[in-house]
Design a protein around this motif. Structure first.
Motif, PDB file in Angstrom:
ATOM      1  N   UNK A 106     132.631 -15.300  35.418  1.00  0.00           N
ATOM      2  CA  UNK A 106     132.840 -13.889  35.118  1.00  0.00           C
ATOM      3  C   UNK A 106     134.310 -13.514  35.205  1.00  0.00           C
ATOM      4  N   UNK A 107     134.975 -13.963  36.264  1.00  0.00           N
ATOM      5  CA  UNK A 107     136.396 -13.651  36.415  1.00  0.00           C
ATOM      6  C   UNK A 107     137.206 -14.371  35.331  1.00  0.00           C
ATOM      7  N   UNK A 108     136.752 -15.579  34.994  1.00  0.00           N
ATOM      8  CA  UNK A 108     137.432 -16.322  33.925  1.00  0.00           C
ATOM      9  C   UNK A 108     137.346 -15.545  32.612  1.00  0.00           C
ATOM     10  N   UNK A 109     136.213 -14.851  32.405  1.00  0.00           N
ATOM     11  CA  UNK A 109     136.066 -14.069  31.171  1.00  0.00           C
ATOM     12  C   UNK A 109     137.115 -12.960  31.132  1.00  0.00           C
ATOM     13  N   UNK A 110     137.367 -12.351  32.290  1.00  0.00           N
ATOM     14  CA  UNK A 110     138.398 -11.309  32.344  1.00  0.00           C
ATOM     15  C   UNK A 110     139.770 -11.911  32.055  1.00  0.00           C
ATOM     16  N   UNK A 111     140.022 -13.092  32.634  1.00  0.00           N
ATOM     17  CA  UNK A 111     141.320 -13.746  32.422  1.00  0.00           C
ATOM     18  C   UNK A 111     141.476 -14.203  30.970  1.00  0.00           C
ATOM     19  N   UNK A 112     140.385 -14.748  30.417  1.00  0.00           N
ATOM     20  CA  UNK A 112     140.448 -15.239  29.037  1.00  0.00           C
ATOM     21  C   UNK A 112     140.641 -14.074  28.069  1.00  0.00           C
ATOM     22  N   UNK A 113     139.977 -12.968  28.362  1.00  0.00           N
ATOM     23  CA  UNK A 113     140.092 -11.785  27.508  1.00  0.00           C
ATOM     24  C   UNK A 113     141.546 -11.293  27.441  1.00  0.00           C
ATOM     25  N   UNK A 114     142.274 -11.510  28.530  1.00  0.00           N
ATOM     26  CA  UNK A 114     143.684 -11.093  28.569  1.00  0.00           C
ATOM     27  C   UNK A 114     144.625 -12.241  28.237  1.00  0.00           C
ATOM     28  N   UNK A 232     125.473 -11.662  25.163  1.00  0.00           N
ATOM     29  CA  UNK A 232     126.035 -12.653  24.252  1.00  0.00           C
ATOM     30  C   UNK A 232     127.253 -12.041  23.609  1.00  0.00           C
ATOM     31  N   UNK A 233     128.419 -12.530  23.953  1.00  0.00           N
ATOM     32  CA  UNK A 233     129.640 -11.913  23.429  1.00  0.00           C
ATOM     33  C   UNK A 233     129.712 -10.472  23.883  1.00  0.00           C
ATOM     34  N   UNK A 234     129.614  -9.559  22.927  1.00  0.00           N
ATOM     35  CA  UNK A 234     129.665  -8.135  23.271  1.00  0.00           C
ATOM     36  C   UNK A 234     128.342  -7.451  22.988  1.00  0.00           C
ATOM     37  N   UNK A 401     134.159  -9.738  29.912  1.00  0.00           N
ATOM     38  CA  UNK A 401     135.284  -9.182  30.672  1.00  0.00           C
ATOM     39  C   UNK A 401     134.885  -7.926  31.440  1.00  0.00           C
ATOM     40  N   UNK A 402     133.793  -7.280  31.015  1.00  0.00           N
ATOM     41  CA  UNK A 402     133.348  -6.065  31.705  1.00  0.00           C
ATOM     42  C   UNK A 402     132.198  -6.360  32.658  1.00  0.00           C
ATOM     43  N   UNK A 403     132.123  -7.606  33.118  1.00  0.00           N
ATOM     44  CA  UNK A 403     131.015  -8.037  33.973  1.00  0.00           C
ATOM     45  C   UNK A 403     130.792  -7.117  35.171  1.00  0.00           C
TER      46      UNK A 403
END
Lengths: 441, 285
Positions: A106-114, A232-234, A401-403
């Motif tokens: 989940x945190x990786x998704x935030x990092x990847x999104x940025x 799934x994605x958004x 990223x909005x987990x």
């Protein structure tokens, strides 16, 4: 005269500002990216946990002996107020390391999104690493919506339920219940014999705390939905039928007064409750504080219960799992050197065994319960075997990223009101869907 | 020469206060998420969102709710403690330091201890259930949860504020009491009409410190309740932390922090004026 004074003051403040920003630049990104001659320097941030730091220091020392052109500096990641906040601050200040562990999906998704981390599947030798570490099945659930792999899972705790087998035996059961109706039946018998005991003591069930959903809602939902993606994605792609059944299960537990939502100290160990969500990190704590908690005597472990009519052997669960990421702020050379180090570590199962011995956290491998390297360890620690066997059945957190907001809504709109008896499961699911779609827009 | 001598403080202030302040003012008008290299300016949007946010509104009211509970308890408690220590024949210093010790305790550690004391299976709750039939949900009730936190903070700060009151008590000249005694002011009358007005400087300091503290509560609700139940313990600092570090809305979180500082400033200003009015009545300028 006055003007001169103001000029002096302004110059002083300007000088201070220059010094301030100068300091930032010096301690910033540059430090981790220094290249001394032909030596590549890598800053590795280990989890703020002494056993994990010890493991990575050992690995780095061995690697550096074999690879004189690489210098790896292992240090604990800042954890004030949390390790995630520490990493965010470091990125903002330009102090990010080259590589770090302790990153959830989940945190990786935030990092990847940025775009703060790089996709690992683009490194040369990624597929080879996955093959060598025998983690094809485990890592398949880690793929992000954009088709890339940003995190290499290090360990995976397939979350299980612990059951007080001593109390179950008193009630006439030799094994934990596997379906919802079996759970309710055990609960009914428990209340008849011990009105002050509960099936599950969990204060978080009535709190919207986002991360708590991993250890209640997602354990039951993943089992009911056979691991169907929640997002799934958004897009909200959750299995509605399984979701409503999950909420109905919580509603029934609450209606029959089988859950205790008040803060309780060690409820499972003290016998106030007979079931509890358990990760393998509990066992070293028990060995120290509750030596009487013996596997197969006081407690047994099981996968989460499934709705009636479903095959319990097909149940999935939540994976409390963290892994390694490589940061985008590092140079290409550092990124490749960091990846090569990781590949070297995971090419030998003995290193995973060393990790397991040091940390008690099951390496994220498909073959953990079958590989000969680990057999003797699991014979000595039989309580960890079920965790190892279920690694491929454990679903990691969502990759959105909005987990945090989404999981908060699961609590606020669905789980919390259902447990409090304020909404029906259908209405709660509908409200949650609406709220989540609003955030995902 | 004066500038040179003042420069360490000025440089310190510039680095740690002025630059961050201007940076924060800028951030509050952006949608920066703390880690992305890109962000846009969003004008007043963050402030508008904060204005209509239920969690920000909750933080606003919860602070005053805490103030209503904490300030009277801590002032009464610390004054009472100071009066007792003041009248001790000996070892005043020892007792004063003893009561000050909770102030040094870590907020996390004391919160964990409190969590244990009020847990469902603690001796206290077992006694309440078995002897009185009371099954109290300390942290699950929107009334009791803030009270538990307010009491816990009062326990922590009462010894510290008692020191300030003690200093005030020690500085009241004996002659004032002697004159009051001649006028017939003894017992509670003396406390009410002489001691308390003479303690105005201590009251002023303690009240302003206590009110200011309410806008910075974080550790206790973070560890004990997470801001719940239903926002009953949701403070400004929790909101700022959640937004900036959990949800990665650093721009929005900064806007909330700025609103928090304005509300803090305005509240302290009002309290100052009220206290100064009260002090003025008793001849304090």
């Amino acid at each position: 005269m006055k003007k001169r004074k103001w000029f002096k003051l302004a110059s002083l403040l300007l000088a201070a500002a220059v010094i301030g920003t100068g300091c930032q630049g010096q301690t910033g990104n540059e430090q981790g990216q220094k290249k001394e001659g032909s030596t590549v320097q890598i800053d590795f941030w280990a989890a703020p946990n002494p056993t994990q730091q010890a493991f990575w220091k050992k690995m780095a020392d061995r690697y550096m002996k074999e690879h004189q052109n690489v210098k790896i500096k292992v240090s604990p990641m800042p954890e004030s107020p949390s390790s995630e906040a520490g990493i965010q601050s470091a990125i903002a200040a330009g102090n990010a390391p080259v590589i770090s562990e302790n990153i959830s999906r989940g945190f990786a998704a935030q990092l990847a999104d940025s775009r703060a981390i790089v996709p690992l599947d683009q490194f040369e030798g990624f597929d080879d690493l996955i093959d060598k570490r025998q983690m094809k099945s485990t890592i398949s659930t880690w793929k992000f919506a954009d088709g890339h792999q940003y995190v290499l899972p290090i360990y995976s705790n397939a979350m299980l339920f612990g059951w007080r087998i001593d109390i179950l035996k008193e009630l006439g059961y030799n094994a934990p219940p596997k379906t919802y109706s079996e759970v309710m039946e055990v609960g009914k018998k428990l209340k008849e014999k011990y009105p002050n005991k509960f099936l599950w003591a969990r204060a978080d069930l009535v709190k919207p705390t986002w991360w708590a959903r991993w250890f209640d809602f997602f354990m039951i939902y993943n089992a009911a939905s056979s691991g169907a993606h929640f997002i799934d994605g958004n897009k909200l792609s959750a299995d509605r039928d399984a979701g409503v059944k999950t909420l109905q299960f919580f509603a029934d537990l609450s209606k029959n007064k089988l859950v205790l939502t008040k803060e309780t100290k060690d409820p499972f160990e003290s016998g106030v409750s007979v079931m509890s969500d358990l990760g393998p990190w509990t066992f070293p704590y028990w060995a120290e504080k509750f030596p009487e908690m013996k596997f197969n005597e006081k407690y047994v472990l099981s996968m989460p219960p499934v709705p009636d009519g479903m095959d319990p052997s097909q149940a999935k669960t939540f994976a409390d799992t963290k892994g390694l990421v490589i940061y985008a702020s590092a140079t290409k050379e550092q990124q490749q050197a960091a990846f090569d180090f990781v590949k070297w570590v995971y090419s030998d199962p003995q290193n995973d065994l060393e990790w397991l011995k040091e940390t008690n956290l099951p390496p994220a491998r498909d073959d953990l319960s079958t590989n000969k390297a680990f057999v003797s360890y699991f014979e000595e620690h039989p309580q960890l075997k079920l965790y190892a066997e279920n690694i491929p059945n454990a679903i990691p957190p969502m990759d959105n990223a909005k987990m945090v907001e989404l999981q908060e809504l699961i609590g606020k709109e669905a789980l919390n009101p259902v447990v409090k008896g304020e909404k029906t499961p259908e209405k709660a699911w509908e409200d949650m869907e609406k709220a989540i779609n609003g955030v995902l827009k | 020469m004066g500038w040179l001598l003042a420069s360490p403080y000025l440089i310190y202030s510039a680095i740690f206060f002025l630059i961050p302040l201007f940076w924060a003012l800028f951030l509050a008008f952006t949608n920066w998420n703390l880690i992305s290299p890109e962000y846009e300016t969003v004008g007043m949007q963050n402030f508008l969102d904060a204005f209509f946010s239920p969690s920000v509104r909750a933080a606003f009211w919860v602070t005053y709710k805490f103030m209503l509970m904490f300030v009277p308890i801590v002032i009464a408690g610390s004054l009472f403690l100071a009066l007792i220590i003041h009248h001790l024949p000996r070892w005043k210093g020892l007792f004063a330091v003893g009561y000050f010790l909770p102030y040094l305790a870590s907020g996390v550690a004391s919160s964990i201890v409190v969590k244990g004391v009020i847990s469902y299976n603690s001796p206290l709750n077992q006694f309440l259930r078995n002897a009185l039939g009371w099954d109290v949900d300390w942290l699950g009730s929107p009334i009791l949860a803030p009270l538990v936190i307010a009491l816990m903070m009062a326990w922590k700060f009462v010894g510290y504020y008692a020191l300030l009151f003690l200093a005030g008590l020690e500085s009241i000249p004996k002659e004032v009491y002697e004159a009051a005694e001649i006028d017939g002011a003894v017992g509670w009358k003396r406390v009410w009409h002489v001691t308390i007005p003479m303690l105005y400087p201590s009251f002023y300091t303690v009240t302003i410190l206590a009110v200011g503290l309410m806008f910075g509560i974080f550790t206790e609700p973070y560890v004990l309740t997470g801001g719940g139940p239903e926002y009953a313990t949701h403070t400004w600092q929790l909101e700022i932390y959640n937004q900036a570090f959990e949800k990665l809305n650093a721009g929005y979180g900064t806007a909330v922090a700025i609103i928090n500082s304005i509300v803090t400033f305005a509240s302290i200003f009002v309290f100052r004026k009220v206290l100064e009015k009260w002090g003025g009545k008793h001849g304090w300028e």
